[in-house]
Write an enzyme that holds these catalytic residues in place. Structure first.
Site, PDB file in Angstrom:
ATOM      1  CG  ASP A  47      76.825 134.640  89.315  1.00  0.00           C
ATOM      2  OD1 ASP A  47      75.633 134.348  89.108  1.00  0.00           O
ATOM      3  OD2 ASP A  47      77.690 134.617  88.424  1.00  0.00           O
ATOM      4  CB  SER A  89      78.792 133.728  81.689  1.00  0.00           C
ATOM      5  OG  SER A  89      77.438 133.425  81.919  1.00  0.00           O
ATOM      6  CG  HIS A  96      76.293 136.257  85.773  1.00  0.00           C
ATOM      7  ND1 HIS A  96      77.049 135.135  86.020  1.00  0.00           N
ATOM      8  CD2 HIS A  96      76.158 136.324  84.428  1.00  0.00           C
ATOM      9  CE1 HIS A  96      77.350 134.546  84.869  1.00  0.00           C
ATOM     10  NE2 HIS A  96      76.822 135.246  83.887  1.00  0.00           N
TER      11      HIS A  96
END
Lengths: 350, 350
Positions: B295, B141, B324
């Site tokens: 995601d 991320s 995610h």
């Protein structure tokens, strides 16, 4: 009652009122002097077998259903069909928090469920029009929820059904998403528990509400390709303000909350003790299940799982990079697909 | 400075401080007496070619990277590697709004960019450890954003790079999503422009923040299958409170806002006048681009579009219905996939 600057015929087109009187709701409340706002196009034929019922989605009214889903030479053609566009309770044209007299207005407006809408619509169809069978019920999103409710609640009345971008039983993810939408409004101090002086006072909440729709209402592809340009906007911010804020800011917060609460709780399995399969088995209509392939919160697989439980149904996905809000008819290919599927559905014997 | 009830070694494990002194930022501000909090595992070998750098994601600290991504017999193995876990600026352990002395604390904390983190980390790596080459940079991320920044900014220093569930240039959709996250906090009257008496005062905003992560952080499949049960929760609400609220409520709102602002603006194309292809062409590392297939905001296709621009790179998608936040290692198959891909990447000559 004074004319509301947004919920009026100048903006949403002409509509008639069907008076429901005191309408008792599934959750126990009563809508006093309730009404449905509706509009019709076309002519009821002698055999009364050309009737199409079109309910509305969250925040939408009959206007967009007329503009985007019907027209001369379209699958839904007023030259051939008698089309009833009916506004859901809470959408600002039918009985809603903002247009109900005190003390049942605003935050006191009773809880309304999808089943209440469909029972009220049933009265409009049967009592007012004397119609006993619908050739087609078609709606998107919360309109799909009403479409499913029709097909399950009144299986012998619905010949065909086309739920677009919506499910028969709301999903847990959608419950959470709708809650975050509601929270964008209710966290506004000026919402004041629903007792705001006028809806414009809550514009910060309404703007947050609009921006959350930007996150979930389209698709990552739409943003990656900047397809908002096709809608005439010059920048991402220009689009957020000019499309989403422009759309939601004029609306009444309590009206939106009424619909969101209803959306969260849509579930045809309420008819069968929580058994979704048993509920969907009741359907006698020929059903085309029409999810939008880029929809972030009514994904194809959720719709397909329900479709698999509906006898004789077909899965007819719609391609649109505009995602859920592709429902607004934001590209020519959307119209073509809708008309092709609905045309084929209407051509089937029923 | 008093011990913060959340940002401390009892909760996040031991960490050391690397003093940056007065650190000038890309946007013009200065972090006075800035520091990076970091922790290392393993031993630097004589040839200094066993170094792995692991930055952190939004809201995360070195602790979860140690717990989820490394271990004996894992691809990242302290028995073989010298692993530097470095906390991003703003995450509460490194210099952050809540731990910076007045008057540069809280809302006065200057704007920090991903490039600032990577320049500070570069000093830690080179000045403190005397290391001139990294065998691998890997992060998820916002950790992927830092990974990309490393590979583009210091191409000759990075032998291998594994950006997981993140992009080199933040997408417009992510800009909007991060903004809605920020708005959940800043709309709280008790946030008070960042001048709240203590972070717990802003818990309504933090709870909204947590709930929006519920909408976007997982996948519709996770919710449909109620896979939160695997994490030991008894109901959907129990999960929302026990997992998401429990995670975010102890955090500092201004710290989160600092990171979100940084997340929004991550873009390696800042090195090449906005030309993303030219920036990614600079990469000399062997890169495995590792998006998570479910995601919702760093979708595979966004990551794949960047991967196609990186010479000699490979697309290595991870399957996780946790979406995610699968990054948290919520299922055994995640560990297996991470180790397989990172193991293969580390086995490649570089």
């Amino acid at each position: 009652m004074e004319i509301h600057p947004y919920y009026n015929a100048d903006i949403h087109g002409p509509y008639a009122r069907f008076e429901l009187g005191d309408f008792t709701l599934e959750d126990g409340g009563t809508l006093r002097n309730a009404h449905l706002a509706y509009h019709t196009l076309g002519t009821l034929n002698a055999s009364k077998d050309n009737v199409i019922l079109v309910p509305t989605w969250f925040s939408g009214t009959s206007r967009i259903m007329i503009d985007v889903y019907t027209g001369e030479g379209r699958a839904l053609d007023p030259a051939r069909h008698f089309i009833i566009f009916v506004n859901q309770i809470g959408n600002g044209l039918s009985s809603s928090p903002h247009n109900t007299p005190s003390p049942f207005d605003g935050p006191n407006f009773p809880r309304v469920r999808i089943g209440d809408d469909v029972r009220a619509q049933h009265r409009l169809v049967t009592e007012h029009f004397g119609i006993s069978r619908l050739a087609l019920v078609v709606g998107g999103s919360m309109g799909a929820q009403q479409t499913y409710e029709w097909a399950v609640r009144y299986p012998d009345m619905v010949a065909r059904a086309a739920p677009i971008a919506g499910t028969a039983a709301n999903t847990p993810h959608d419950v959470i998403f709708a809650q975050t939408l509601m929270d964008t409004i209710t966290c506004d101090p000026l919402w004041a528990g629903g007792d705001y002086p006028d809806s414009h006072a809550v514009r910060a909440g309404l703007r947050r509400h609009a921006r959350l729709w930007a996150v979930m209402g389209f698709s990552t592809e739409m943003f990656r390709k900047a397809r908002w340009r096709e809608l005439g906007f010059s920048s991402l911010d220009d689009f957020l303000v000019g499309f989403l804020d422009a759309y939601f800011l004029p609306m009444d917060p309590n009206d939106l909350l009424c619909m969101a609460w209803k959306w969260q709780r849509a579930d045809v399995a309420r008819h069968t003790g929580g058994n979704l399969a048993a509920a969907l088995e009741r359907i006698r209509a020929k059903v085309f299940v029409m999810p939008i392939d880029e929809d972030m919160f009514f994904p194809v697989r959720d719709c397909a799982a329900e479709q698999a439980l509906i006898p004789g149904s077909e899965l007819r996905p719609i391609h649109s990079e505009f995602g859920h809000l592709g429902l607004f008819g934001l590209e020519p290919s959307y119209f073509e697909q809708i008309d092709r599927h609905l045309g084929e559905l209407l051509a089937l014997p029923a």
